[in-house]
Design a protein around this motif. Sequence first.
Motif, short mmCIF file in Angstrom:
data_model
loop_
_atom_site.label_atom_id
_atom_site.label_comp_id
_atom_site.label_asym_id
_atom_site.label_seq_id
_atom_site.Cartn_x
_atom_site.Cartn_y
_atom_site.Cartn_z
N LEU A 39 0.71 -1.18 -0.11
CA LEU A 39 0.17 0.20 -0.15
C LEU A 39 0.89 1.29 0.12
N ILE A 40 1.97 1.33 0.85
CA ILE A 40 2.90 2.52 1.00
C ILE A 40 3.42 2.65 -0.33
N LEU A 41 3.95 1.55 -0.98
CA LEU A 41 4.62 1.53 -2.23
C LEU A 41 3.71 2.07 -3.31
N GLY A 42 2.40 1.70 -3.47
CA GLY A 42 1.21 1.95 -4.26
C GLY A 42 1.10 3.50 -4.54
N VAL A 43 0.95 3.97 -3.10
CA VAL A 43 0.83 5.38 -2.85
C VAL A 43 2.07 6.11 -3.34
N SER A 44 3.31 5.84 -3.17
CA SER A 44 4.48 6.54 -3.73
C SER A 44 4.68 6.42 -5.07
N ARG A 45 3.95 5.59 -5.56
CA ARG A 45 3.99 5.41 -7.20
C ARG A 45 3.13 6.48 -7.91
N VAL A 46 2.16 7.23 -7.26
CA VAL A 46 1.20 8.05 -7.64
C VAL A 46 2.10 9.32 -7.57
N ASP A 47 2.77 9.57 -8.78
CA ASP A 47 3.40 10.76 -9.28
C ASP A 47 2.75 11.97 -9.73
N SER A 48 3.26 13.03 -10.06
CA SER A 48 2.73 14.37 -10.71
C SER A 48 2.23 13.97 -12.08
N THR A 49 2.98 13.27 -12.83
CA THR A 49 2.45 12.81 -14.04
C THR A 49 1.02 11.95 -14.15
N MET A 50 1.01 11.10 -13.24
CA MET A 50 -0.26 10.13 -13.01
C MET A 50 -1.42 11.40 -12.58
N TRP A 51 -1.16 12.14 -11.69
CA TRP A 51 -1.93 13.10 -11.25
C TRP A 51 -2.50 13.86 -12.23
N THR A 52 -1.56 14.55 -13.08
CA THR A 52 -1.94 15.48 -14.30
C THR A 52 -2.94 14.50 -15.26
N ASN A 53 -2.53 13.19 -15.23
CA ASN A 53 -3.36 12.33 -16.19
C ASN A 53 -4.83 12.00 -15.64
#
Length: 186
Positions: free
Chosen positions: A126-140
């Motif tokens: 879960l912690i790793l999954g959250v850390s994978r959500v980066d600014s590029t993903m948020w933009t998308n």
Amino acid sequence: MEGILPRLKPNSVIVMDNASYHSVKIDKAPSSNTRKADIIKWLTDKGIFIDRPMVIPELLLMVKRLKPQHERYVIDELAKSYNHTVLRLPPYHCELNPIELAWSSVKNHVRMNNTTYKLPDVKQLLILGVSRVDSTMWTNFIRHTKKEEKKFYDIDIIDDILSAETSDLRLTITGETTSDSESDSD
């Protein structure tokens, strides 16, 4: 929220879904499910003196007259105290909330990589999954959400046009029907 609000940039807009824990009302008005004694207490707290026995529907009519037009929520007032604004999504429209896409990505990461099904391992995934959500993903995610919002907007415009056409059609039909019935009576 109290820990997060001071960390936000000034005048932030917080997008909030309609989960019950996000929608705790300030001074919630009684409803038909409220006990009679609690309805009377609510009315008394508002300065209303009940001088005769009344049934619940009578009391609820009094509540309706006193109930504020716009509900106030605990979180909204807390955000306002920090000069932030809460934007509430329409009920049942999670597709308008980009965080739902982020959670979907996180849950998918856990699902695809969970081999032990042990709580400590799931927590690490879960912690790793959250850390994978980066600014590029948020933009998308935000871009996708804006596309969904535009679809709803376009559907609203089409609905308005069709409603107007249907209304015009009803007027025409009603006008013709009236003319026909008048000519039949002549």
